[in-house]
Design an enzyme around this catalytic site. Structure first.
Site, PDB file in Angstrom:
ATOM      1  N   HIS A  11       0.841  -1.207   0.000  1.00 56.26           N
ATOM      2  CA  HIS A  11       0.000   0.000   0.000  1.00 56.26           C
ATOM      3  C   HIS A  11       0.878   1.260   0.000  1.00 56.26           C
ATOM      4  O   HIS A  11       0.659   2.185  -0.785  1.00 56.26           O
ATOM      5  CB  HIS A  11      -0.909  -0.018   1.235  1.00 56.26           C
ATOM      6  N   GLU A  12       1.882   1.285   0.873  1.00 51.60           N
ATOM      7  CA  GLU A  12       2.718   2.481   0.967  1.00 51.60           C
ATOM      8  C   GLU A  12       3.521   2.694  -0.316  1.00 51.60           C
ATOM      9  O   GLU A  12       3.645   3.820  -0.798  1.00 51.60           O
ATOM     10  CB  GLU A  12       3.663   2.380   2.179  1.00 51.60           C
ATOM     11  N   GLU A  40      -6.220   6.839  -1.569  1.00 51.68           N
ATOM     12  CA  GLU A  40      -6.180   5.697  -0.648  1.00 51.68           C
ATOM     13  C   GLU A  40      -6.716   4.429  -1.310  1.00 51.68           C
ATOM     14  O   GLU A  40      -6.127   3.351  -1.188  1.00 51.68           O
ATOM     15  CB  GLU A  40      -6.989   5.996   0.617  1.00 51.68           C
ATOM     16  N   HIS A  59       1.534   4.261  -3.095  1.00 50.40           N
ATOM     17  CA  HIS A  59       1.454   5.732  -3.080  1.00 50.40           C
ATOM     18  C   HIS A  59       2.631   6.334  -3.853  1.00 50.40           C
ATOM     19  O   HIS A  59       2.499   7.349  -4.527  1.00 50.40           O
ATOM     20  CB  HIS A  59       1.489   6.265  -1.641  1.00 50.40           C
TER      21      HIS A  59
HETATM   22 ZN   LIG Z   1      -2.337   5.336   2.289  1.00 49.12          ZN
END
Ligand SMILES: [Zn+2]
Length: 261
Positions: A129-130, A191, A133
């Site tokens: 997830h990170e 997100e 980004h």
């Molecule tokens: Zn995030």
């Protein structure tokens, strides 16, 4: 593309030139975006900020945490499309359940995350997830949008000059297109994009993407236990609600197509 039109209309020829040179695709999505910084610049900044963080923050020597992070990191690094990556995965002594990724392939995991991630697949979900980004260049995109919509190019210069006084994690986040460690929230759209991309990466690395859903459920339970007093934790910028989990559920068939156990 129409998404950005409202930002472009009021601005100058300069912005249009930037738009022409910096419009690109987000890998694995249908989305186009605009960014002022080059990815090589972002990587350089991420790499130098991470070097400072390793000096200024406490690096964990816990053997089992480090072994798990190196194992998951090695498998994910093979499948995550980060340009100019010099992959490095470091555990920092910090009780808050958090992790972050900087451009240039630099990833930090807090010791406090392991109570939530619990297993390799859970850890892969957070790191994926990170890094998503970073791949999707969310911070740079947000900064670019801000600059284009206000014409405030001076902001970037101001931050650059002030950088020495700022927490290196904040500077890295603002400048490097980073996940910004919970100091700055991404938009809901960003997100969801990071959730989806993260689940793809973990699937490609051989982790069951279903674990990403269980991970967010554990975060949600943790929040209920701890209340809202988490300060700069992952949860302050990653609200977990039924919509978030439902969106990720919907994406599971796509992610599971790429799951090779
Ligand atoms: Zn995030």
């Amino acid at each position: 593309m129409k998404h950005y039109l409202s930002h472009l209309l009021p601005v100058s020829i300069l912005a249009l030139v930037v738009f022409v040179v910096a419009c690109g695709d987000v890998p694995d999505t249908e989305r186009k975006q605009i960014n002022i910084m080059s990815q090589a610049d972002e990587a350089r900044m991420g790499i130098s900020e991470f070097a400072k963080m390793k000096q200024q923050l406490r690096v964990s020597r816990n053997p089992s945490y480090n072994a798990m992070v190196q194992q998951v990191g090695r498998r994910l690094a093979a499948v995550m499309p980060v340009p100019h990556a010099q992959w490095e995965f470091v555990v920092f002594e910090d009780p808050s359940p958090n992790a972050f990724a900087l451009p240039g392939g630099k990833v930090g995991v807090h010791t406090g995350l392991f109570q939530i991630s619990q297993n390799e697949a859970g850890l892969a979900a957070v790191i994926g997830h990170e890094v998503a980004h970073v791949v999707a260049r969310h911070s740079g995109e947000r900064m670019t949008r801000g600059i284009l919509s206000t014409g405030a190019v001076a902001v970037g210069t101001y931050i650059l000059n002030k950088k020495a006084d700022v927490d290196p994690r904040v500077a890295a986040g603002v400048l490097g297109g980073a996940a910004a460690l919970g100091y700055k929230a991404h938009s809901r759209e960003q997100e969801l994009e990071a959730d989806k991309l993260g689940s793809l990466y973990m699937a490609r690395a051989g982790y069951n993407p279903e674990e990403s859903i269980r991970l967010w459920q554990r975060f949600s339970a943790y929040r209920q236990r701890m209340g809202q007093t988490q300060g700069f934790s992952f949860l302050s910028t990653h609200p977990v609600d039924s919509k978030r989990i439902a969106e990720l559920q919907k994406y599971m068939p796509r992610a599971k197509q790429e799951y090779r156990p």
